[in-house]
Design a protein around this motif. Structure first.
Motif, PDB file in Angstrom:
ATOM      1  N   UNK A 226      76.248  78.310  41.175  1.00  0.00           N
ATOM      2  CA  UNK A 226      74.932  77.738  41.411  1.00  0.00           C
ATOM      3  C   UNK A 226      74.296  78.373  42.629  1.00  0.00           C
ATOM      4  N   UNK A 227      73.352  77.666  43.245  1.00  0.00           N
ATOM      5  CA  UNK A 227      72.661  78.133  44.441  1.00  0.00           C
ATOM      6  C   UNK A 227      72.979  77.182  45.583  1.00  0.00           C
ATOM      7  N   UNK A 228      73.352  77.740  46.726  1.00  0.00           N
ATOM      8  CA  UNK A 228      73.728  76.918  47.873  1.00  0.00           C
ATOM      9  C   UNK A 228      72.515  76.506  48.692  1.00  0.00           C
ATOM     10  N   UNK A 229      72.670  75.392  49.399  1.00  0.00           N
ATOM     11  CA  UNK A 229      71.727  75.015  50.443  1.00  0.00           C
ATOM     12  C   UNK A 229      72.430  74.093  51.428  1.00  0.00           C
ATOM     13  N   UNK A 230      71.842  73.955  52.595  1.00  0.00           N
ATOM     14  CA  UNK A 230      72.417  73.123  53.647  1.00  0.00           C
ATOM     15  C   UNK A 230      71.494  71.942  53.909  1.00  0.00           C
ATOM     16  N   UNK A 231      72.093  70.765  53.949  1.00  0.00           N
ATOM     17  CA  UNK A 231      71.348  69.541  54.240  1.00  0.00           C
ATOM     18  C   UNK A 231      71.875  68.966  55.546  1.00  0.00           C
ATOM     19  N   UNK A 232      70.967  68.612  56.443  1.00  0.00           N
ATOM     20  CA  UNK A 232      71.345  68.073  57.750  1.00  0.00           C
ATOM     21  C   UNK A 232      70.841  66.641  57.868  1.00  0.00           C
ATOM     22  N   UNK A 233      71.722  65.783  58.335  1.00  0.00           N
ATOM     23  CA  UNK A 233      71.412  64.365  58.487  1.00  0.00           C
ATOM     24  C   UNK A 233      71.572  63.979  59.946  1.00  0.00           C
ATOM     25  N   UNK A 245      65.523  71.114  54.863  1.00  0.00           N
ATOM     26  CA  UNK A 245      66.588  71.843  54.177  1.00  0.00           C
ATOM     27  C   UNK A 245      66.585  73.319  54.596  1.00  0.00           C
ATOM     28  N   UNK A 246      67.786  73.923  54.561  1.00  0.00           N
ATOM     29  CA  UNK A 246      67.967  75.309  54.983  1.00  0.00           C
ATOM     30  C   UNK A 246      68.916  75.990  54.006  1.00  0.00           C
ATOM     31  N   UNK A 247      68.750  77.283  53.815  1.00  0.00           N
ATOM     32  CA  UNK A 247      69.715  78.083  53.063  1.00  0.00           C
ATOM     33  C   UNK A 247      70.184  79.208  53.967  1.00  0.00           C
ATOM     34  N   UNK A 248      71.513  79.371  54.088  1.00  0.00           N
ATOM     35  CA  UNK A 248      72.037  80.454  54.905  1.00  0.00           C
ATOM     36  C   UNK A 248      72.720  81.496  54.038  1.00  0.00           C
ATOM     37  N   UNK A 249      73.076  82.611  54.643  1.00  0.00           N
ATOM     38  CA  UNK A 249      73.646  83.763  53.941  1.00  0.00           C
ATOM     39  C   UNK A 249      74.889  84.216  54.702  1.00  0.00           C
ATOM     40  N   UNK A 250      76.053  84.036  54.079  1.00  0.00           N
ATOM     41  CA  UNK A 250      77.321  84.229  54.777  1.00  0.00           C
ATOM     42  C   UNK A 250      77.892  85.647  54.672  1.00  0.00           C
ATOM     43  N   UNK A 251      77.728  86.323  53.543  1.00  0.00           N
ATOM     44  CA  UNK A 251      78.356  87.636  53.377  1.00  0.00           C
ATOM     45  C   UNK A 251      77.695  88.672  54.290  1.00  0.00           C
ATOM     46  N   UNK A 300      79.681  57.018  61.563  1.00  0.00           N
ATOM     47  CA  UNK A 300      79.297  58.362  61.992  1.00  0.00           C
ATOM     48  C   UNK A 300      78.006  58.315  62.794  1.00  0.00           C
ATOM     49  N   UNK A 301      77.996  58.994  63.954  1.00  0.00           N
ATOM     50  CA  UNK A 301      76.776  59.173  64.725  1.00  0.00           C
ATOM     51  C   UNK A 301      76.614  60.650  65.055  1.00  0.00           C
ATOM     52  N   UNK A 302      75.372  61.059  65.250  1.00  0.00           N
ATOM     53  CA  UNK A 302      75.096  62.462  65.564  1.00  0.00           C
ATOM     54  C   UNK A 302      74.508  63.179  64.371  1.00  0.00           C
ATOM     55  N   UNK A 303      74.915  64.442  64.186  1.00  0.00           N
ATOM     56  CA  UNK A 303      74.400  65.266  63.096  1.00  0.00           C
ATOM     57  C   UNK A 303      75.515  65.574  62.105  1.00  0.00           C
ATOM     58  N   UNK A 304      75.221  65.371  60.833  1.00  0.00           N
ATOM     59  CA  UNK A 304      76.156  65.698  59.759  1.00  0.00           C
ATOM     60  C   UNK A 304      75.547  66.812  58.927  1.00  0.00           C
ATOM     61  N   UNK A 305      76.306  67.881  58.773  1.00  0.00           N
ATOM     62  CA  UNK A 305      75.878  69.049  57.998  1.00  0.00           C
ATOM     63  C   UNK A 305      76.629  68.994  56.673  1.00  0.00           C
ATOM     64  N   UNK A 306      75.875  68.987  55.581  1.00  0.00           N
ATOM     65  CA  UNK A 306      76.475  68.957  54.250  1.00  0.00           C
ATOM     66  C   UNK A 306      76.107  70.250  53.536  1.00  0.00           C
ATOM     67  N   UNK A 307      77.124  71.078  53.270  1.00  0.00           N
ATOM     68  CA  UNK A 307      76.911  72.288  52.498  1.00  0.00           C
ATOM     69  C   UNK A 307      76.969  71.956  51.020  1.00  0.00           C
ATOM     70  N   UNK A 322      80.576  68.790  61.241  1.00  0.00           N
ATOM     71  CA  UNK A 322      80.296  67.636  62.099  1.00  0.00           C
ATOM     72  C   UNK A 322      79.238  67.944  63.154  1.00  0.00           C
ATOM     73  N   UNK A 323      78.400  68.938  62.910  1.00  0.00           N
ATOM     74  CA  UNK A 323      77.373  69.383  63.867  1.00  0.00           C
ATOM     75  C   UNK A 323      76.333  70.180  63.116  1.00  0.00           C
ATOM     76  N   UNK A 324      75.304  70.606  63.806  1.00  0.00           N
ATOM     77  CA  UNK A 324      74.305  71.470  63.186  1.00  0.00           C
ATOM     78  C   UNK A 324      74.908  72.840  62.933  1.00  0.00           C
ATOM     79  N   UNK A 325      74.397  73.534  61.927  1.00  0.00           N
ATOM     80  CA  UNK A 325      74.967  74.808  61.527  1.00  0.00           C
ATOM     81  C   UNK A 325      74.402  75.985  62.304  1.00  0.00           C
ATOM     82  N   UNK A 326      75.102  77.087  62.196  1.00  0.00           N
ATOM     83  CA  UNK A 326      74.678  78.335  62.808  1.00  0.00           C
ATOM     84  C   UNK A 326      74.910  79.434  61.774  1.00  0.00           C
TER      85      UNK A 326
END
Length: 457
Positions: A226-233, A245-251, A300-307, A322-326
């Motif tokens: 499928x197609x990936x995306x990142x959701x931050x809560x 919403x954000x989409x990142x590129x790992x390769x 849970x408190x703070x930021x949750x990153x769900x890939x 368990x944090x914002x993504x980079x």
């Protein structure tokens, strides 16, 4: 889900002559805060950039920081952020009011729990050690998803002595095969291989790299297409809101080729993550996750990153962080139009329901520049020449430092060029135009960030 409410809704010098007085922390009237931001990457540079414009900010300290964060606050290069006693001493001596944790390692090691015991009046934005296991252990998070019926790929976890059983499980799956290191791996502990021979080699590699803290060492998953995306809560333990919403590129290479990295670029928003899709994310994933953690006695408190993986319009969880993504934060922060400092304060005070979240409607495209050889071995210390970016473009530093008065490379991922645009195409064109003007020996970057989504616009 019961219990949770969704809301869409100049150079400074360090002052080290403060004397710690707990009563002063609790009773003094103070509208603006001294904030300590922990981390040194592009994520922390983006957060520092955003925090520097907050109306609640008095002083911003970044530990250890990088060659770009010093534009937005005071770098503390010698502070060891996983030495919690050292961080505590800095907090006392510098009148810190709030701590924001950027990377995962301090959270997984329990910095929130440490300060809850030692200095409970100083809020630390992030989850407890128990909640940080959602990132710290892939086996734990997969078992959690299974228990609370959160959609994810079929899996099994194996210890080193279970290599025959692991290879037998692989034979029940169709290629390609997904192998994940159980513990923290800085975004590089995932192998996607095309045949059983490569899977066998991958298993041995991951088992050899396992640590005594890993419970099962390797998780094998079925491959989701499928197609990936990142959701931050963002959540204060009771209320939550979903960030852009954000989409990142790992390769490392164009066309998603080569090994995984910590991230080569990101774009926001993600066009396929429309309201019907996000409603599924909220009801099938976010709320069961937060409710499940609450039922476990670990809200849970703070930021949750769900890939996530979008499989024919249905969201499946790939991983939790368990944090914002980079590098996702380099595309995320420019899209937050409201005050990020006030968001942190609302989380700390458990008043997120009162925070008015606003987002910039424009697209943002971030292109990461890396050192030649990354993600394997690379040379540091090359001088960097930077352009004066146009108004709609921001340079977020990561692996940079100041040496003998010059900006030089100090890491694999060196910096990101992030640009706004009225469309994804415009944002990408602006980022790539500026990217051509960033100069250092061995510079490498992908030329196809966002191209897979252009046809969806």
């Amino acid at each position: 889900m019961a219990g949770f409410v969704y809301h869409k809704g100049k150079e400074q010098k360090s002052d080290k002559d403060y004397l710690f007085n707990e009563a002063r922390y609790e009773k003094r009237p103070k509208e603006r805060l001294n904030i300590l931001l922990l981390g040194s990457g592009g994520r922390e540079c983006a957060m520092a950039w955003k925090l520097s414009s907050s109306v609640i900010l008095e002083k911003l300290f970044i530990a250890p920081g990088n060659g770009g964060t010093e534009f937005y606050g005071i770098n503390v290069p010698d502070l060891a952020i996983t030495n919690f006693a050292e961080v505590e001493e800095f907090v006392k001596n510098n009148d810190i009011d709030l701590i924001l944790v950027g990377p995962e390692e301090p959270l997984v090691k329990g910095i929130v729990d440490y300060f809850a015991e030692k200095l409970p009046h100083i809020p630390v934005i992030g989850p407890s050690k128990a909640c940080a296991r959602m990132e710290g252990s892939k086996e734990f998070s997969k078992a959690f998803m299974k228990k609370y019926r959160i959609p994810t790929a079929r899996y099994h976890a194996f210890a080193p002595e279970e290599l025959p059983q692991a290879e037998a499980f692989l034979k029940t799956l169709l290629p390609p095969y997904v192998l994940k290191a159980d513990g923290l791996a800085a975004g590089k502990g995932v192998l996607i291989v095309d045949n059983l021979e490569e899977a066998h080699e991958g298993l041995e590699k991951l088992f050899d790299g396992a640590t005594e803290d890993d419970t099962k060492h390797v998780v094998i998953e079925e491959y989701l297409k499928g197609i990936e995306c990142s959701v931050f809560v963002a959540t204060d333990g009771t209320n939550y809101m979903v960030l852009p919403t954000v989409k990142d590129y790992k390769r490392i290479g164009d066309g998603d080729t080569g090994p995984n990295t910590g991230g080569m670029g990101a774009i926001s928003p993600v066009s396929f993550a429309d309201e019907p899709f996000m409603e599924k994310v909220r009801t099938q994933i976010i709320e069961p996750t937060l409710s499940g953690l609450q039922q476990e006695g670990t809200p849970y408190t703070g930021f949750l990153f769900i890939g996530l993986m979008n499989v024919n319009g249905n969201p499946f969880v790939i991983e939790y962080n368990c944090r914002l993504g980079d590098p996702e934060t380099q595309a995320l922060m420019p899209r937050i139009a409201s005050d990020f400092g006030e968001m942190l304060q609302a989380i700390a005070q458990k008043k997120l329901s009162e925070y008015k979240f606003e987002q910039d409607p424009r697209y943002v495209a971030a292109v990461v520049h890396v050192s030649r050889g990354y993600p394997a071995s690379y040379v540091k210390g090359y001088e960097i020449t930077l352009p004066q970016p146009p108004e709609d473009t921001i340079l977020f530093h990561a692996g940079t430092t100041i040496l003998d008065g010059k900006l030089v490379t100090s890491g694999g991922r060196v910096l990101a060029v992030a640009s706004y645009g009225s469309s994804l195409q415009v944002a990408l064109e602006r980022s790539y135009a500026t990217s051509q003007q960033v100069l250092f020996e061995g510079k490498n970057y992908r030329h196809d960030i966002g191209n897979d989504l252009l046809h969806l616009e």
